[in-house]
Design an enzyme around this catalytic site. Sequence first.
Site, PDB file in Angstrom:
ATOM      1  N   HIS A  81       0.837  -1.209   0.000  1.00  0.00           N
ATOM      2  CA  HIS A  81       0.000   0.000   0.000  1.00  0.00           C
ATOM      3  C   HIS A  81       0.868   1.253   0.000  1.00  0.00           C
ATOM      4  O   HIS A  81       1.935   1.282   0.614  1.00  0.00           O
ATOM      5  CB  HIS A  81      -1.002  -0.002   1.158  1.00  0.00           C
ATOM      6  N   ASP A  83      -0.236   4.429   0.932  1.00  0.00           N
ATOM      7  CA  ASP A  83      -0.579   5.484   1.889  1.00  0.00           C
ATOM      8  C   ASP A  83       0.135   5.279   3.216  1.00  0.00           C
ATOM      9  O   ASP A  83       0.625   4.183   3.517  1.00  0.00           O
ATOM     10  CB  ASP A  83      -2.099   5.527   2.132  1.00  0.00           C
ATOM     11  N   ASP A 144       6.299   1.931   6.379  1.00  0.00           N
ATOM     12  CA  ASP A 144       4.992   1.280   6.326  1.00  0.00           C
ATOM     13  C   ASP A 144       4.126   2.064   5.352  1.00  0.00           C
ATOM     14  O   ASP A 144       3.588   3.092   5.724  1.00  0.00           O
ATOM     15  CB  ASP A 144       4.374   1.262   7.725  1.00  0.00           C
ATOM     16  N   GLU A 178      -4.959   1.894   2.698  1.00  0.00           N
ATOM     17  CA  GLU A 178      -4.958   0.754   3.611  1.00  0.00           C
ATOM     18  C   GLU A 178      -5.118   1.208   5.048  1.00  0.00           C
ATOM     19  O   GLU A 178      -5.808   0.573   5.847  1.00  0.00           O
ATOM     20  CB  GLU A 178      -3.648  -0.034   3.463  1.00  0.00           C
ATOM     21  N   GLU A 179      -4.472   2.320   5.382  1.00  0.00           N
ATOM     22  CA  GLU A 179      -4.440   2.757   6.792  1.00  0.00           C
ATOM     23  C   GLU A 179      -5.805   3.224   7.291  1.00  0.00           C
ATOM     24  O   GLU A 179      -6.007   3.363   8.486  1.00  0.00           O
ATOM     25  CB  GLU A 179      -3.411   3.879   6.980  1.00  0.00           C
ATOM     26  N   ASP A 201       4.216  -6.152   3.934  1.00  0.00           N
ATOM     27  CA  ASP A 201       3.865  -5.074   4.867  1.00  0.00           C
ATOM     28  C   ASP A 201       4.152  -5.508   6.297  1.00  0.00           C
ATOM     29  O   ASP A 201       3.425  -5.134   7.218  1.00  0.00           O
ATOM     30  CB  ASP A 201       2.376  -4.716   4.692  1.00  0.00           C
ATOM     31  N   HIS A 384       3.814   3.602  12.501  1.00  0.00           N
ATOM     32  CA  HIS A 384       3.004   4.769  12.885  1.00  0.00           C
ATOM     33  C   HIS A 384       3.691   5.606  13.967  1.00  0.00           C
ATOM     34  O   HIS A 384       3.014   6.232  14.778  1.00  0.00           O
ATOM     35  CB  HIS A 384       1.604   4.372  13.367  1.00  0.00           C
TER      36      HIS A 384
END
Length: 413
Positions: A81, A83, A144, A178-179, A201, A384
Amino acid sequence: MTHTSALDRLLRYVAIDTRSDESSRSTPSTPGQLTLLKLLVDELHGIGIANAALDEHGYVMATIPASEGLAGAPVVGFIAHVDTSPEMPGGGVKPLVHRGYDGRDLVLPDAPDAVLRLADHPALAGQVGHDIVTASGTTLLGADDKAGVAAIMAAAEHLMRHPDAPRGPVRIAFTPDEEIGRGADHFDVERFGAVCAYTLDGGGVGELEYESFSADAMTVTFHGFNTHPGYAKDRMVNAIKLAAEFITRIPQDGMSPETTDGYEGFVHPYIVNASVERTSVKLLIRDFSTTVLKQREALVERLAHEVVAAEPRAKVECAVDVSYRNMREVLDGRPEVVERAREAMRRAGITPVEKPIRGGTDGSRLSFMGLPTPNLFAGEHNFHSRLEWVSAQDMDQAVRVIVELCGVWAEAR
Ligand SMILES: [Zn+2]
């Protein structure tokens, strides 16, 4: 011909702000994601993958052609992903490469408190001699999942430069949002046309994930009766107090995020919208077993009704929204998908590290949409966080595993 390393690709991709935005109704949710997705299409064309294209929903799909004589081998897919998490600043990322890590503190220059210490981050212990990439202390890095994007791109380039490397047709997808839980929303499984896929991921080298939570969200709404509080005697029914009583009754031990790990699930009240007349409690329900998930939901409903049973003028409603299901329920029926990932790691000299995901991935939903999709490591750490990091050498290992995995599947005819 020179190859572009996964590291060089990562450094290029993290410069683009691709933070997703839950409040947006467009797809992708933010324009920065399109900028990166278009760059990836250009780069795929640049390495000779002519059919790389971006669709109207912001999904890039592309095909690496099979090697000679293997066009009939099973089609496998690799997905990452583009994003990054909306919870953290994702613009103006200044990636730093700390060459030849020697166990010293990694000081991130833009924030005095942003220091990566070996003592706090045991995963750094295996990284001595590696080149560690971090941000500068005020943003996340975006490894990520740009480490996953970079690994897939580097593997694609490797395969295009080595047409003899054995593989069947290989499909690639780069996905948005995705997030914010929308990464699978517009994924066209039929058009992708693979027998299975792997998301890149995951964390440290060897990580292989094929079990996720089964997850639902519940909303429990208490209806009371509001009056002027000065004249409320024997009339007012305070929905806030009913909700408080309900939350108190939820067992804490072994049933809350604060007290569980490993294979334990939980019941997690996380939002309360409160007024005397009407108070709703939103809860996340999680378990690796969908049967136990349903038992937890029945318990929540019983506790809510018990509270209201003592107050006949009150009412309660319980609603359940299905979130996602444990991908293992699908993957148990397709054991070769995980087994071939194990075999690819062994060929790359890597010992698989298998552990359950205490959350969901796009693969959880894709598996139930007909595309069995476990998750592989891409070297990502401290997801994150401003202390997010990845090592260049770990990304190279992920590239190696992708290439080996294509070879393992090509033998499986
Ligand atoms: Zn991710």
